[in-house]
Write a protein that holds these residues in place. Sequence first.
Motif, PDB file in Angstrom:
ATOM      1  N   LEU A   5      -0.878  -0.487  -0.464  1.00 59.82           N
ATOM      2  CA  LEU A   5      -0.979  -1.868  -0.013  1.00 59.82           C
ATOM      3  C   LEU A   5       0.386  -2.559  -0.021  1.00 59.82           C
ATOM      4  O   LEU A   5       0.740  -3.264   0.934  1.00 59.82           O
ATOM      5  N   GLU A   6       1.173  -2.360  -1.076  1.00 60.21           N
ATOM      6  CA  GLU A   6       2.406  -3.146  -1.226  1.00 60.21           C
ATOM      7  C   GLU A   6       3.452  -2.801  -0.160  1.00 60.21           C
ATOM      8  O   GLU A   6       4.122  -3.689   0.369  1.00 60.21           O
ATOM      9  N   LEU A  35      -2.497  -8.083   7.217  1.00 67.48           N
ATOM     10  CA  LEU A  35      -2.554  -8.000   5.751  1.00 67.48           C
ATOM     11  C   LEU A  35      -1.557  -8.956   5.109  1.00 67.48           C
ATOM     12  O   LEU A  35      -1.872  -9.663   4.153  1.00 67.48           O
ATOM     13  N   LEU A  47      -2.609 -12.525   5.266  1.00 59.99           N
ATOM     14  CA  LEU A  47      -3.707 -12.757   4.330  1.00 59.99           C
ATOM     15  C   LEU A  47      -3.185 -12.894   2.903  1.00 59.99           C
ATOM     16  O   LEU A  47      -3.730 -13.640   2.089  1.00 59.99           O
ATOM     17  N   PHE A  54      -3.127 -10.881  -4.772  1.00 61.45           N
ATOM     18  CA  PHE A  54      -3.657 -10.032  -3.706  1.00 61.45           C
ATOM     19  C   PHE A  54      -3.560  -8.562  -4.084  1.00 61.45           C
ATOM     20  O   PHE A  54      -4.448  -7.764  -3.789  1.00 61.45           O
ATOM     21  N   GLY A  82      -6.003  -5.817  -6.882  1.00 62.91           N
ATOM     22  CA  GLY A  82      -7.024  -4.804  -6.631  1.00 62.91           C
ATOM     23  C   GLY A  82      -6.464  -3.455  -6.191  1.00 62.91           C
ATOM     24  O   GLY A  82      -7.206  -2.490  -6.071  1.00 62.91           O
ATOM     25  N   SER A  83      -5.162  -3.376  -5.960  1.00 63.25           N
ATOM     26  CA  SER A  83      -4.630  -2.136  -5.375  1.00 63.25           C
ATOM     27  C   SER A  83      -4.523  -1.030  -6.410  1.00 63.25           C
ATOM     28  O   SER A  83      -4.326  -1.267  -7.597  1.00 63.25           O
TER      29      SER A  83
END
Lengths: 233, 233
Positions: B151-152, B181, B184, B192, B195-196
């Motif tokens: 995600l990052e 993304l 968001l 954000f 959760g990753s």
Amino acid sequence: MKTIDVCLTPELLHLYSLNDKTVVVVDILRATSCMVTAFAHGAERIIPIANQEECNQMRLRGYITSGERDGKKVAGFDKGNSPFEYMGTEVKGKKIAFTTTNGTLAIEKSKQAREIIIGSFLNLSSVTKHLLFSHNNILVVCAGWKGKINLEDSLFAGALVEKLKNHIEQDCDSPLVAQHLYNLAKDNMVDFLKGSSHVKRLNRLSIEKDIEFCLTPDQYTVVPRLVNNELLC
Amino acid sequence: MKTIDVCLTPELLHLYSLNDKTVVVVDILRATSCMVTAFAHGAERIIPIANQEECNQMRLRGYITSGERDGKKVAGFDKGNSPFEYMGTEVKGKKIAFTTTNGTLAIEKSKQAREIIIGSFLNLSSVTKHLLFSHNNILVVCAGWKGKINLEDSLFAGALVEKLKNHIEQDCDSPLVAQHLYNLAKDNMVDFLKGSSHVKRLNRLSIEKDIEFCLTPDQYTVVPRLVNNELLC
């Protein structure tokens, strides 16, 4: 708890173990949407085939030939890749040999899985129910576009993750990415997809009606399943 | 108009042509954040190395040894993978041999590119400016996690796409996914990312401070660049 993971393109399939999984293959625009539509209208079986030549040979064994390359119907084939070609008496009781740029390849590459089923928005709730009742871990395999990821298949993966979130644990970041995208898009998927490369490509082929249909959830309740290299329902 | 594309993991690099591109390699947690921090504090050069053995051998040539495997410092190395180890007199004027699970591999695999630069949130605006002034097409190469997307790094790619959107055309859907993304997440990236999977992994290593720092834009103005297999500034 069971797990769900998302493989955003078949090019990444070697990173996932398949033998404990139910794989959901998805190619929203338009292979798996066509397959689901065909079964909902009484098709007997569909054999997914990666190359055109083999597909043609299946004609001798009584199969209709179907499929596309680069979004266009293959010359000489009976049917292309619009779900509206897979309705009514056109397909009832018929056997279909199906080849596409991305979708049939995704099925081919997933064959080590414990179970392979076919997903699309058209049968979203039925696929969700099937996954809930199964004991297998889940891998959504997005067909993508020529190895790269695409938005529409990622959205479908996200829809499954969202619907299963209270029952199934997520593996890695791909499910999370897909889920975020789906939640961002769900209220108007047609508009959301207007910027996507695939939709731009398809708009040049004038198939807005196809796109709208392929993004409509829960038109059908069938869940096609691969048995001995053929899809049955 | 120039184009920007995003390769979400080095496993997909074979799908992209590199020879007309400036590649921005990104490994937010934490390799490229460390590299940018080191140059901002006066490091002379960094040699990115894919394997630990070679890294150790560089010690004989006057290099500090740095890096991690699975998020932890390599036994016997001088430094690990926290940006706070790459500040002040610790690195000023020093040569560093650097190996990590994902980041150095992403650099290694990108070597056919016309130009390779190092990106992180810490030097986001300077990287953006560099890309605006260059004539090359752009490919952001996310280091990901052991072949899968994370995600990052996707968020950083999205930040670049967002900042360049009025000047540079997007190729395919990956830039679009990354941009959605980022938009968001941008108002609170730390939350954000909670959760990753990578942040969960890193939280077990108690490095909340590192994560917060690595997500802070524009701390530094350096743009490290690969010249003859070494990063210089």
